[in-house]
Design an enzyme around this catalytic site. Structure first.
Site, PDB file in Angstrom:
ATOM      1  N   CYS A  95      15.056  18.964  13.672  1.00  0.00           N
ATOM      2  CA  CYS A  95      15.676  19.534  12.481  1.00  0.00           C
ATOM      3  C   CYS A  95      16.718  20.584  12.878  1.00  0.00           C
ATOM      4  O   CYS A  95      16.425  21.476  13.676  1.00  0.00           O
ATOM      5  CB  CYS A  95      14.595  20.174  11.613  1.00  0.00           C
ATOM      6  SG  CYS A  95      15.232  20.959  10.138  1.00  0.00           S
ATOM      7  N   HIS A 135       7.860   3.280  -1.628  1.00  0.00           N
ATOM      8  CA  HIS A 135       7.430   3.619  -0.264  1.00  0.00           C
ATOM      9  C   HIS A 135       8.545   4.273   0.548  1.00  0.00           C
ATOM     10  O   HIS A 135       8.471   4.312   1.776  1.00  0.00           O
ATOM     11  CB  HIS A 135       6.901   2.367   0.466  1.00  0.00           C
ATOM     12  CG  HIS A 135       5.579   1.897  -0.066  1.00  0.00           C
ATOM     13  ND1 HIS A 135       5.040   0.666   0.206  1.00  0.00           N
ATOM     14  CD2 HIS A 135       4.672   2.521  -0.872  1.00  0.00           C
ATOM     15  CE1 HIS A 135       3.862   0.541  -0.410  1.00  0.00           C
ATOM     16  NE2 HIS A 135       3.630   1.654  -1.074  1.00  0.00           N
ATOM     17  N   ASN A 186       5.085 -16.246  -4.921  1.00  0.00           N
ATOM     18  CA  ASN A 186       4.483 -16.022  -3.598  1.00  0.00           C
ATOM     19  C   ASN A 186       3.876 -17.335  -3.117  1.00  0.00           C
ATOM     20  O   ASN A 186       3.112 -17.953  -3.858  1.00  0.00           O
ATOM     21  CB  ASN A 186       3.379 -14.939  -3.696  1.00  0.00           C
ATOM     22  CG  ASN A 186       3.027 -14.358  -2.346  1.00  0.00           C
ATOM     23  OD1 ASN A 186       2.935 -15.074  -1.357  1.00  0.00           O
ATOM     24  ND2 ASN A 186       2.827 -13.055  -2.299  1.00  0.00           N
ATOM     25  N   CYS A 227      12.625  16.340   7.814  1.00  0.00           N
ATOM     26  CA  CYS A 227      11.923  17.282   8.671  1.00  0.00           C
ATOM     27  C   CYS A 227      10.428  17.272   8.351  1.00  0.00           C
ATOM     28  O   CYS A 227      10.038  17.163   7.190  1.00  0.00           O
ATOM     29  CB  CYS A 227      12.498  18.689   8.452  1.00  0.00           C
ATOM     30  SG  CYS A 227      11.668  19.916   9.486  1.00  0.00           S
ATOM     31  N   ALA A 261      10.906 -16.684  -2.406  1.00  0.00           N
ATOM     32  CA  ALA A 261      11.596 -15.944  -3.469  1.00  0.00           C
ATOM     33  C   ALA A 261      13.078 -16.310  -3.576  1.00  0.00           C
ATOM     34  O   ALA A 261      13.633 -16.338  -4.679  1.00  0.00           O
ATOM     35  CB  ALA A 261      11.449 -14.440  -3.216  1.00  0.00           C
TER      36      ALA A 261
HETATM   37  P1  OAD Z   1       3.153  -7.917   3.278  1.00  0.00           P
HETATM   38  O1  OAD Z   1       3.734  -8.164   4.624  1.00  0.00           O
HETATM   39  O2  OAD Z   1       1.767  -7.406   3.199  1.00  0.00           O
HETATM   40  O3  OAD Z   1       3.154  -9.283   2.470  1.00  0.00           O
HETATM   41  C1  OAD Z   1       4.270 -10.089   2.323  1.00  0.00           C
HETATM   42  C2  OAD Z   1       3.970 -11.059   1.206  1.00  0.00           C
HETATM   43  O4  OAD Z   1       5.126 -11.843   0.995  1.00  0.00           O
HETATM   44  C3  OAD Z   1       2.828 -12.043   1.495  1.00  0.00           C
HETATM   45  O5  OAD Z   1       2.007 -12.119   0.349  1.00  0.00           O
HETATM   46  C4  OAD Z   1       3.533 -13.370   1.724  1.00  0.00           C
HETATM   47  O6  OAD Z   1       2.768 -14.481   1.281  1.00  0.00           O
HETATM   48  C5  OAD Z   1       4.764 -13.201   0.891  1.00  0.00           C
HETATM   49  N1  OAD Z   1       5.923 -13.949   1.348  1.00  0.00           N
HETATM   50  C6  OAD Z   1       6.288 -14.252   2.615  1.00  0.00           C
HETATM   51  N2  OAD Z   1       7.467 -14.887   2.624  1.00  0.00           N
HETATM   52  C7  OAD Z   1       7.854 -15.005   1.339  1.00  0.00           C
HETATM   53  C8  OAD Z   1       8.997 -15.545   0.687  1.00  0.00           C
HETATM   54  N3  OAD Z   1       9.973 -16.118   1.362  1.00  0.00           N
HETATM   55  N4  OAD Z   1       9.076 -15.449  -0.667  1.00  0.00           N
HETATM   56  C9  OAD Z   1       8.078 -14.864  -1.378  1.00  0.00           C
HETATM   57  N5  OAD Z   1       6.995 -14.329  -0.826  1.00  0.00           N
HETATM   58  C10 OAD Z   1       6.871 -14.402   0.513  1.00  0.00           C
HETATM   59  O7  OAD Z   1       4.173  -7.024   2.494  1.00  0.00           O
HETATM   60  P2  OAD Z   1       3.956  -6.108   1.214  1.00  0.00           P
HETATM   61  O8  OAD Z   1       2.997  -6.706   0.246  1.00  0.00           O
HETATM   62  O9  OAD Z   1       5.287  -5.708   0.738  1.00  0.00           O
HETATM   63  O10 OAD Z   1       3.511  -0.070   3.031  1.00  0.00           O
HETATM   64  O11 OAD Z   1       3.275  -4.849   1.868  1.00  0.00           O
HETATM   65  C11 OAD Z   1       3.046  -3.764   1.058  1.00  0.00           C
HETATM   66  C12 OAD Z   1       3.085  -2.545   1.855  1.00  0.00           C
HETATM   67  O12 OAD Z   1       2.163  -2.637   2.939  1.00  0.00           O
HETATM   68  C13 OAD Z   1       4.393  -2.231   2.553  1.00  0.00           C
HETATM   69  O13 OAD Z   1       5.319  -1.606   1.718  1.00  0.00           O
HETATM   70  C14 OAD Z   1       3.948  -1.309   3.615  1.00  0.00           C
HETATM   71  C15 OAD Z   1       2.815  -2.150   4.105  1.00  0.00           C
HETATM   72  O14 OAD Z   1       1.922  -1.546   4.841  1.00  0.00           O
HETATM   73  C16 OAD Z   1       3.604   1.076   3.693  1.00  0.00           C
HETATM   74  O15 OAD Z   1       4.169   1.154   4.760  1.00  0.00           O
HETATM   75  C17 OAD Z   1       2.976   2.242   3.005  1.00  0.00           C
END
Ligand code: OAD
Length: 273
Positions: free
Chosen positions: A168, A109, A236, A117, A254
């Site tokens: 830019c 991502h 998770n 730019c 984690a």
């Molecule tokens: P999320 O914020 O959607 O989810 C975070 C996940 O981490 C959840 O499933 C929680 O249960 C878990 N979690 C929280 N604390 C934790 C810990 N200490 N140890 C392990 N797990 C834990 O984040 P992502 O899944 O990374 O994309 O989101 C994916 C993408 O959605 C991001 O990269 C972003 C977002 O929109 C874009 O911007 C395109």
């Protein structure tokens, strides 16, 4: 070969214990705004200043944060595994600062420290500070060669950029953060690196940590990597679409779970990895 291949997929949960709010967690909101609505081309077109303010605050928070034991454990696993790929959805630099090498990592991502730019190919990267008091040094990246060249902005220019929307220096168009927004294509080169790794053969071990696995490609990559007999470990505290396929589910944070999982893998399977 089959025995020596590992894939790790990470999301915002891995950086949560470094103080970086997750996207969908309760701390993800900024000034009462939903990140899922700020990280879009539409939000930037409507109010680029607001979107830049959000990214600048996030950059600063990341600079002041430190990698946690989860980032360090993943870097250790990378060092002890012959064939290894980390695919992270995180745009922070905490995996890299924990020691994960660029060759073994894909930021699918994008990278929050890149400014690019909207119109031409010009882009540069502010290095993460890691809490040090020095101002970041912007670097120009030439996308085709991938080579870096330092530039020294004047302090006036730098101050201005902090207040305004960066423009830019080549074509004067607006510049945007070098991240993937909702509804945008994944970066082709990075996508190709993931596909190449998967096409090279199945993995015997896949770890998915700290992600809601909202995006179909995350689920797809994990399942393709384990193929018919690889192990899938999910770290998770909450259930996700991948949980039903996991051979091992670890419902802990984690930072606690990954050092243990990695140590067990490195020690007990050192002959295999
Ligand atoms: P999320 O914020 O959607 O989810 C975070 C996940 O981490 C959840 O499933 C929680 O249960 C878990 N979690 C929280 N604390 C934790 C810990 N200490 N140890 C392990 N797990 C834990 O984040 P992502 O899944 O990374 O994309 O989101 C994916 C993408 O959605 C991001 O990269 C972003 C977002 O929109 C874009 O911007 C395109």
């Amino acid at each position: 070969m089959h025995d020596r291949r590992v894939l790790v997929l990470t999301g915002a949960g891995v950086s949560a214990e470094s103080g970086i709010p997750t996207f969908r967690g309760k701390d993800g909101y900024w000034r009462n705004l939903d990140p899922a609505k700020l990280a879009t081309p539409e939000a930037f077109a409507r109010d680029p200043k607001l979107v830049w303010e959000w990214y600048r605050e996030r950059r600063q928070r990341i600079r002041n944060a430190q990698p946690n034991p989860a980032h360090k454990a993943i870097a250790k696993l990378a060092q002890h595994t012959q064939e290894f790929l980390l695919v992270t959805q995180n745009v922070d630099d905490l995996h890299a600062r924990a020691g994960a090498s660029k060759e073994k990592m894909v930021q699918i991502h994008g990278d929050i420290f890149v400014t690019r730019c909207l119109r031409c190919h010009f882009q540069f990267r502010d290095t993460g500070r890691g809490g040090s008091p020095e101002p970041p040094v912007p670097r120009v990246i030439y996308p085709h060669s991938g080579r870096l060249r330092s530039i020294a902005p004047t302090s006036v220019q730098h101050e201005q950029e902090q207040k305004d929307i960066p423009k830019c220096s080549k074509c004067s168009a607006l510049m945007r953060p070098g991240v993937v927004w909702f509804g945008e294509q994944l970066p082709w080169g990075e996508l190709r690196r993931v596909e190449n790794y998967l096409e090279d053969g199945p993995c015997d071990f896949v770890i998915v940590a700290g992600t809601t696995a909202t995006f179909g490609y995350i689920v797809d990559w994990a399942l393709r990597a384990i193929a018919s007999d690889g192990e899938l470990v999910e770290v998770n505290p909450e259930e996700t679409p991948l949980s039903q396929f996991a051979t091992q589910r670890v419902r802990e944070g984690a930072a606690l779970a990954l050092p243990r999982i990695v140590d067990e893998l490195v020690i007990s399977r050192s002959s295999k990895l």
